[in-house]
Write an enzyme that holds these catalytic residues in place. Sequence first.
Site, PDB file in Angstrom:
ATOM      1  N   SER A 144      21.027   7.799-127.173  1.00 21.82           N
ATOM      2  CA  SER A 144      19.910   7.067-127.771  1.00 21.82           C
ATOM      3  C   SER A 144      18.613   7.584-127.166  1.00 21.82           C
ATOM      4  O   SER A 144      18.599   8.060-126.020  1.00 21.82           O
ATOM      5  CB  SER A 144      20.059   5.568-127.498  1.00 21.82           C
ATOM      6  OG  SER A 144      18.854   4.881-127.776  1.00 21.82           O
ATOM      7  N   TYR A 157      20.375  -1.072-121.303  1.00 24.45           N
ATOM      8  CA  TYR A 157      20.780  -0.130-122.343  1.00 24.45           C
ATOM      9  C   TYR A 157      20.236   1.270-122.045  1.00 24.45           C
ATOM     10  O   TYR A 157      20.971   2.266-122.147  1.00 24.45           O
ATOM     11  CB  TYR A 157      20.281  -0.607-123.708  1.00 24.45           C
ATOM     12  CG  TYR A 157      20.822   0.206-124.860  1.00 24.45           C
ATOM     13  CD1 TYR A 157      22.160   0.129-125.208  1.00 24.45           C
ATOM     14  CD2 TYR A 157      19.989   1.048-125.592  1.00 24.45           C
ATOM     15  CE1 TYR A 157      22.671   0.874-126.268  1.00 24.45           C
ATOM     16  CE2 TYR A 157      20.482   1.789-126.647  1.00 24.45           C
ATOM     17  CZ  TYR A 157      21.823   1.712-126.985  1.00 24.45           C
ATOM     18  OH  TYR A 157      22.322   2.458-128.030  1.00 24.45           O
TER      19      TYR A 157
END
Length: 246
Positions: A144, A157
């Site tokens: 990501s 995250y």
Amino acid sequence: MSIDLKGRLALVTGASRGIGYFTALELAKAGAHVIACARTVGGLEELDDAIKALGGSATLVPFDLADMAAIDKLGGSIFERWGKLDIFVANAGVLGTISPIGHIEAKVFDKVMTINVTATWRLIRSLEPLLLKSDAGRAVILSSSAAHKCKPFWGPYSASKAAVEALARTWAGETQRTALRITSLDPGATRTAMRAQAIPGEDPSTLQHPSEVAKVVLSLVAPDYAETGKLFDMRQGRLLDYRLPE
């Protein structure tokens, strides 16, 4: 030019929905037998029906990636039945909470690290011997932009995806003299449940469909794909090299 994966065996985690679901479909459409892993039995059964409708085949493996013993057994079971693995797509992941670092509950942080990082390492450890038995082993590890942007409130995250990229890069360096090719993939903004959880007010129709990401994954696991240790950025539509901070 179409990619032929007939006779090849592919394992996809998080295959019951989103990017994992459409990746499994795309690989099956190209001829691969798909080992589909996810927690949700109903989602896996829907995937199986869709794959059969395409004339493909799949083996469903419902389990939680937090179950490390199950991950270890998975590699052994694949070896006993098939003797090798050609494709590994590490797609499954969790978001955690969008919150200041100091406010995050320990159990939330631990879950993000367990599913996103520890399970990915455990899968690599379990599956690497099988991938090395393939004449063209391929692995795609979902990452990501959060791994690099490190935006406020995205701490767990972001940290987990940075760690996953570090694992993939290290693994690629260790196997660069083999037939195994490893790529990290940043899918960008995609119409998934995780994206809706992270940004609930966003119009999903403005986002790319997971099937678009699946087509890129297919190109990265093709037998003639030669790159390793790089990051494919969906926004830019190309492979990127890593470099040291400047």
